[in-house]
Motif scaffolding. Structure first.
Motif, short mmCIF file in Angstrom:
data_model
loop_
_atom_site.label_atom_id
_atom_site.label_comp_id
_atom_site.label_asym_id
_atom_site.label_seq_id
_atom_site.Cartn_x
_atom_site.Cartn_y
_atom_site.Cartn_z
N GLU A 635 -27.80 -26.88 28.02
CA GLU A 635 -28.29 -27.53 28.23
C GLU A 635 -29.58 -26.63 27.93
OE1 GLU A 635 -27.88 -31.38 27.92
OE2 GLU A 635 -25.80 -31.23 27.82
N VAL A 636 -30.74 -27.81 27.09
CA VAL A 636 -31.58 -27.22 26.73
C VAL A 636 -32.92 -28.46 26.98
CG1 VAL A 636 -31.32 -25.57 25.71
CG2 VAL A 636 -31.55 -27.37 24.30
N SER A 637 -34.28 -27.49 27.16
CA SER A 637 -35.21 -28.44 27.27
C SER A 637 -36.80 -28.48 26.70
CB SER A 637 -35.36 -29.27 28.46
OG SER A 637 -36.41 -28.75 29.74
N ALA A 682 -33.62 -23.13 29.72
CA ALA A 682 -32.14 -24.04 29.09
C ALA A 682 -31.15 -23.18 30.53
CB ALA A 682 -31.49 -23.08 28.40
N SER A 683 -29.38 -24.17 30.68
CA SER A 683 -29.43 -23.90 31.82
C SER A 683 -28.03 -23.60 31.50
CB SER A 683 -29.39 -24.79 33.38
OG SER A 683 -28.90 -26.24 32.19
N ILE A 684 -26.69 -22.53 31.39
CA ILE A 684 -25.51 -22.18 31.79
C ILE A 684 -24.57 -22.81 32.21
CG2 ILE A 684 -24.17 -20.53 30.14
CD1 ILE A 684 -26.62 -19.91 28.87
N ALA A 685 -24.27 -23.56 31.83
CA ALA A 685 -23.07 -23.78 33.47
C ALA A 685 -21.53 -22.93 32.81
CB ALA A 685 -23.51 -24.75 34.86
N PHE A 686 -20.12 -22.32 33.81
CA PHE A 686 -19.20 -22.61 33.60
C PHE A 686 -18.53 -24.06 34.07
CE2 PHE A 686 -20.14 -18.43 32.40
CZ PHE A 686 -18.35 -17.88 31.82
N GLU A 687 -18.65 -24.72 33.98
CA GLU A 687 -18.02 -25.69 33.76
C GLU A 687 -16.60 -26.31 34.83
OE1 GLU A 687 -19.23 -28.15 34.14
OE2 GLU A 687 -21.46 -28.20 32.37
N ILE A 707 -27.10 -21.56 20.85
CA ILE A 707 -27.99 -21.24 19.29
C ILE A 707 -27.21 -23.30 19.05
CG2 ILE A 707 -27.09 -20.44 17.60
CD1 ILE A 707 -27.80 -17.49 18.84
N SER A 708 -26.23 -23.57 19.97
CA SER A 708 -26.26 -24.57 19.46
C SER A 708 -27.00 -26.12 19.47
CB SER A 708 -23.83 -25.08 20.02
OG SER A 708 -23.97 -25.82 18.98
N GLU A 709 -26.98 -25.61 21.03
CA GLU A 709 -27.59 -26.81 21.63
C GLU A 709 -29.30 -26.63 21.07
OE1 GLU A 709 -28.43 -30.17 24.69
OE2 GLU A 709 -26.67 -29.49 23.90
N VAL A 710 -30.02 -25.25 20.56
CA VAL A 710 -31.56 -25.41 20.49
C VAL A 710 -31.25 -25.92 18.90
CG1 VAL A 710 -33.12 -24.07 19.74
CG2 VAL A 710 -31.47 -23.91 22.11
N VAL A 822 -33.39 -22.30 14.99
CA VAL A 822 -33.32 -22.21 16.62
C VAL A 822 -34.69 -22.23 16.22
CG1 VAL A 822 -32.96 -20.74 17.63
CG2 VAL A 822 -30.80 -21.63 16.90
N ASP A 823 -35.12 -21.11 15.15
CA ASP A 823 -36.78 -20.74 15.37
C ASP A 823 -37.79 -21.78 15.44
OD1 ASP A 823 -38.18 -18.99 15.35
OD2 ASP A 823 -38.93 -19.45 12.86
#
Length: 862
Positions: A635-637, A682-687, A707-710, A822-823
C-alpha cells in the motif's frame, strides 16, 4: 489512484489525464521447455546393465582439495600441523581419513612404551620410564622376576651361618661391654648398701637402684614404711635419699652408654647386612641395567637398591604381604607407607601405561566417546580396608591420546567440545606437547588425595571432524586454535555431473552388495539415483557427493525390492524409496496444503489485482524442505516515510530480508529519483505470516507489488515469483528453486489448472531445475509454465502485460509504460505535497480558497 496527475513541464505545473496515456502491450517472454526443467540421465550411456558389472568403490570420491590436505597433515610431523576436517555429514569424512592413512606410506615416527614406577623419594610424583617399543612389558617382567628372586634369596642370605656368626661376634663384643658397664656400677652401689635390680614395666624391664634393708632390696617408695616399723632409723632416711638420687644420675648415664652401644651394634649389624645385600643386589640389578641402558631405568634401579638395603625386613616377614591395615587414617600422610601396609611388594611393581607390542605401524585411533577419561586417561582409586579411598602409581591408566602416540587420533569436534574439560585439556596438551594424566575428580577439586605423575612428551597428530561453521567459530573465538590446527581439509558436498560421477554411484551400490549383501541395481535405478543426487545437490551442473545419503536410499530401495520378491533393484524401487522417505516427513507440508484448500491461507490463483503478488517461500527442516506460496501486498500514499517493512517493524524479519528492502529502496532511487526527490510512503507485508522470515528471495516480488500499487496497474494472480535483485534491477539466483516451484504447483492443482499458471524465476537458477515428474507432465500439457527472467523489467512485463519502458534521452520514460506511470505518480505525489506545504507556510491574510478538483479512479484491464 487518481487518474489526473500533477507534473512539471517547462517550468510550470500542470495536470495530465492518464487516459491520454495508452498502455503499450509487452511482448510475451519465452517459456522453458520440458527438457530444460530437469536433468535426465540416459541409462544406456552408463556402460553396464547392472551394478554386478561395476567394481566396488574403493577410493575417495571427487575430493582433491580435502585429500591433498589430509596427505599434507599426515606426512608433516611439525608442531601445530593438526588437521580440522570440515564439510557436511555423509560426505565420507571419517571413511576418507581412514582410507588416507591406510593407503599412504606414512613416515614412521619413533614410538615408545611408557611405564610408571614408584618414586621412592617422593611417592606423590611417580616416575616415568620411556622405553623403546616392546620393551615396556619386558621391563615389567624383569623387575617382577627380580623381586621374586629377592624374596627367596634375601632371607637366605641374611640367615647364612657366616653372616649370623659375624653378627653374633659383634653382639657378644657389645654384650661384654654392656655387662662391664653394669658390673662396675653394681660393684659401686653394692658397697654403699644399694643393689642394682631389674624392674618389670609391663612387657619390659628396666634397671633401677634399690636400698638394701634387712638384707633385702627395697623400692625407694617403701622405705618410709620400714621407718614406721622401726626397721630403719629415721635420721638416716634423708642421707639414703641423697645417695639414691646420685646413683640414679649415674644409672641414667650408664643407660645412655648402653643405648649408644646398642646403636653402634645395630649400625654394625646393618653394615654387615648392607654388605651382604649390596653384593647380592649388584649382580641382579646389573643384569637389568645392561638390558635396559636408559638413564631413567638406571636411576630407578638404584632407588630400588637403596630402598631394599634400608628396609631388608620387608623380605623377612612372610605374612606381611596380606596383612590388613586396621587403622583408619584421617589423612594419608605417606603414600609409600600406605602401599606397604596392604602389600609390601606393591611399591616395586611396574605400571605399563602404554604398550606398543601389538602395533605394527603408526596407530590411527578413532575415539567415538571423547570424554576426559577416554581421551587423557585417569588415576583410579581403591577402597582400602577401613572404608577410605586411596591411590598410587599402579592406578595410572592411559587414554586414547597416549595410544595414538607416534600416530593419529581422530575425534568429532562437537563431541569434544560438549564433554567437560576435554576441549581445554586437549588444546593445552597439543600446545605443550606434554600429556599430564590426572583424574577428572582432581580437576574439579573433589578428590580426597591424589598423585601427580610425571608428564609424557607425546607426538600425536589430531584430526578433528566438524562443520565449517564450527571451524570458523573456533578460528574467531579460540585464540590458540589457528596455531594448533594449521591444516584444514574441506570436503565438498557436491561433485560435477557426468558419466564418471554417475558411475561412482554404481560403484557405491556394488560395494554395498559386497559388504552389506544388498541387491544389485539396474542401470535405470542408478540413473534415477543420479537424478536424485542432482536434486539433493541443489546446484546447477552438480550432483551430491554425500554418498551416505545415497547409500540410505539404496538400503531402503533394497528393502522394498526384497519384500516384493525382486532379485534386483530397479528404477521403481528407487522411486518408492524416495517417495516414502518424503511421505514420512511431509506432515507439515500436508497441513499447509490443507489450509490453502480450505482457504484458511488466502491466495488467488486467477484474475488480476493491484499491489498484490504471489511470492514463494521455503520451509527447511534440515533433512526435509518444501515450498509454499505467500501473498505479498503493498500500500502506498503521499509522504516521506519511504518503504516500510512491516515484518521488520514487528521484529519478524531477519537481517538479510531487511537488506533486501534497503536494496529495493536503492533501486527506486536509481530509477525515479534522479530528477528530484521521491515523496512516497509505502508498506510491504507478507500476509498471514506469523513467524520469523529471512532471505532476500522475495525482493523481486516486493518491487513488483510496489510498482503495481504506484502505477495502478494490476498484476496476474495466476503467477508466482521468486528471485532476489540488486540496485540495478538485475535478478539474482536464489535457493530452493525446486521446492518453491512445486509449492505453487500444488496450490494451482488444488484450485484447478487454467492453462495460464506458472512461476517467474531467476534465469540463473534454470540449470538447477530438477522438477518432479508431475510438474513436468503439467508443463508438457501446457497447464503450467516456467518463465526465466534476468531483470526486474522482464518480470514486470510478464505480470502486467505492459511494457516496462526505457528511459529516453529527454530523461522521461517510454510513454504509457509501467515506469512512466510510476514516474508520473511519484511526481504527482511530490508536487501535491509541495503545494500542501506551501499553503501551510502562507500568511493567514494571503491564503485564498482553492477550487477542489474532481479525481476519478481509473481501472486497467488485462
Amino acid at each position: 489512484m487518481p487518474r489526473k496527475k500533477m507534473i512539471k513541464t517547462v517550468g510550470t505545473i500542470e495536470e495530465i489525464d492518464l487516459k491520454d496515456y495508452p498502455l503499450p502491450e509487452a511482448k510475451p517472454l519465452r517459456k522453458l521447455k520440458t527438457k530444460q526443467c530437469r536433468w535426465r540421465v540416459e541409462h544406456k550411456t552408463l556402460g553396464f546393465k547392472t551394478t554386478k558389472e561395476v567394481k566396488p568403490l574403493t577410493t575417495l570420491v571427487e575430493q582433491p582439495r580435502a585429500t591433498n590436505a589430509l596427505k599434507l597433515g599426515a606426512q608433516i610431523r611439525g608442531k601445530g600441523f593438526n588437521i580440522f576436517v570440515t564439510g557436511l555429514s555423509a560426505t565420507g569424512r571419517s571413511t576418507a581419513v581412514q582410507n588416507i592413512f591406510d593407503s599412504l606410506a606414512i613416515r614412521e615416527v619413533p614410538r615408545h612404551d611408557y611405564c610408571y614406577v614408584n618414586n621412592f623419594s617422593n611417592p606423590d610424583e611417580p616416575r616415568l620410564i620411556k622405553l623403546d617399543v616392546k620393551k615396556g612389558r619386558e621391563f615389567k617382567d624383569e623387575v617382577g622376576a627380580l623381586i621374586e628372586n629377592l624374596k627367596r634369596t634375601i632371607p637366605h642370605a641374611l640367615e647364612d651361618e657366616t653372616v649370623l656368626n659375624r653378627k653374633r661376634a659383634i653382639a657378644s663384643k657389645y654384650a661384654l661391654k654392656e655387662a662391664s658397664i653394669f658390673k662396675s656400677l653394681e660393684k659401686k652401689v653394692t658397697g654403699d648398701g644399694f643393689a642394682l635390680v631389674q624392674v618389670q614395666m609391663g612387657p619390659y624391664t628396666r634397671p633401677d637402684v634399690f636400698p638394701i634393708i634387712d638384707n633385702e632390696p627395697i623400692p625407694p617408695n617403701q622405705v618410709g614404711k620400714k621407718v614406721e616399723e622401726g626397721k630403719f632409723p629415721a635420721r638416716e632416711l634423708e642421707k639414703l635419699y641423697e645417695k639414691y638420687q646420685s646413683y640414679k644420675v649415674e644409672l641414667r648415664a650408664v643407660m645412655k652408654q648402653v643405648r649408644q652401644l646398642n646403636r653402634e651394634l645395630m649400625e654394625k649389624t646393618a653394615l654387615i647386612e648392607e654388605e651382604v645385600l649390596e653384593e647380592l643386589l649388584k649382580d641382579f640389578c646389573q643384569d637389568i641395567t645392561d638390558r635396559f641402558p636408559e638413564e631413567s631405568v638406571e636411576e630407578y634401579i638404584c632407588e630400588i637398591q637403596d630402598f631394599i638395603i634400608a628396609h631388608p625386613d620387608i623380605f623377612s616377614t612372610e605374612d606381611s604381604e596380606n596383612a590388613p591395615n586396621l587403622t583408619v587414617p584421617q589423612q594419608i600422610q605417606n603414600p609409600l607407607e600406605e602401599m606397604m601396609k596392604t602389600d609390601p611388594f606393591r611399591i616395586f611393581q611396574v605400571n605399563v601405561a602404554h604398550d606398543n607390542t601389538t602395533i605394527k605401524k603408526a596407530p590411527v585411533i578413532i575415539e567415538h566417546h571423547p570424554n576426559y577419561h577416554n581421551l587423557f586417561g585417569t588415576i583410579e582409586r581403591e577402597m582400602r580396608y577401613g572404608g577410605y579411598w586411596t591411590t598410587d602409581f599402579t592406578q595410572i591408566k592411559g587414554g586414547s591420546l597416549l595410544k595414538a602416540d607416534g600416530g593419529y587420533l581422530v575425534l568429532n569436534a562437537m563431541d569434544v567440545l560438549l564433554e567437560p574439560m576435554s576441549w581445554r585439556t586437549l588444546m593445552r596438551t597439543l600446545k605443550t606437547g606434554k600429556l599430564q594424566i590426572q583424574g577428572l575428580d582432581t580437576l574439579i577439586s573433589i578428590a580426597p588425595a591424589t598423585i601427580k605423575p610425571e608428564p609424557i612428551e607425546i607426538d600425536v597428530t589430531v584430526i578433528l571432524i566438524g562443520d565449517s561453521y564450527l571451524y570458523h567459530m573456533l578460528q574467531h573465538y579460540e585464540e590458540d586454535f589457528p596455531r594448533v590446527f594449521k591444516v584444514r581439509a574441506d570436503f565438498d558436498s557436491h561433485m560435477s555431473r557426468g558419466r564418471k560421477q554417475v558411475r561412482y554411484y554404481a560403484s557405491l551400490a556394488s560395494k554395498m552388495t559386497k559388504n552389506e549383501n544388498t541387491l544389485p541395481l539396474t542401470a535405470k535405478a542408478v540413473a534415477r539415483l543420479a537424478e536424485r543426487g542432482a536434486r539433493l545437490a541443489g546446484d546447477g551442473g552438480k550432483i551430491s557427493a554425500r554418498l551416505g545419503n545415497i547409500a540410505d536410499i539404496i538400503r531402503e530401495a533394497n528393502h522394498h525390492a526384497s519384500i516384493g520378491g525382486a532379485r534386483i533393484i530397479d528404477r521403481k524401487h528407487i522411486e518408492q524409496a524416495i517417495e516414502e522417505a518424503e511421505y514420512r516427513q511431509d506432515l507439515m507440508r500436508e497441513k499447509i496444503d490443507e489450509a490453502f484448500k480450505e482457504e484458511i491461507f488466502m491466495l488467488d490463483t486467477e484474475g488480476m489485482t493491484v499491489g498484490q503478488v504471489n511470492g514463494l517461500a521455503v520451509y527447511d527442516f534440515g533433512n526435509f524442505s518444501f515450498g509454499r506460496p505467500q501473498r505479498i501486498t503493498c500500500e502506498v500514499s503521499m509522504g516521506d516515510a519511504g518503504v516500510v517493512n512491516i515484518e521488520r517493524e514487528a521484529k519478524l524479519s531477519g537481517s538479510i530480508h531487511d537488506k533486501g528492502i534497503l536494496i529495493l529502496e536503492g533501486f527506486l532511487r536509481h530509477q525515479y529519483g534522479m530528477d528530484g526527490p521521491i515523496s512516497l510512503s509505502a508498506s510491504i507485508a507478507f500476509e498471514q505470516s506469523y513467524s520469523q522470515i529471512d532471505g532476500d528471495s522475495a525482493s523481486v516480488a516486493e518491487i513488483i507489488a510496489l510498482i503495481s500499487e504506484v502505477s495502478d496497474i494490476p498484476l496476474r494472480q495466476d503467477l508466482a515469483v521468486t528471485g532476489s535483485m540488486n540496485q540495478k534491477g538485475e535478478v539474482q539466483a536464489i535457493g530452493g528453486i525446486n521446492d518453491k516451484v512445486e509449492g505453487f504447483f500444488r496450490v494451482c492443482k488444488m484450485d484447478g489448472f487454467t492453462g495460464t499458471h506458472g512461476v517467474v524465476m531467476p534465469k540463473a537458477n534454470v540449470k538447477e531445475l530438477m522438477l518432479s515428474n508431475e510438474v513436468l507432465a503439467a508443463i508438457a500439457a501446457g497447464n503450467f509454465s516456467i518463465y526465466p527472467v534476468s531483470t526486474v523489467d522482464q518480470a514486470i512485463e510478464i505480470f502486467t502485460g505492459v511494457k516496462a519502458g526505457r528511459k529516453l534521452k529527454s530523461g522521461k520514460w517510454t510513454k504509457g509504460s509501467v515506469h512512466d506511470r510510476v514516474d508520473i505518480t511519484l511526481s504527482d505525489f511530490y508536487w501535491r505535497m509541495k503545494a500542501s506545504g506551501d499553503e501551510d507556510e502562507e500568511p493567514e491574510e494571503e491564503k485564498k480558497p482553492k477550487k477542489k478538483k474532481s479525481i476519478k479512479k481509473t481501472k486497467i484491464k488485462s
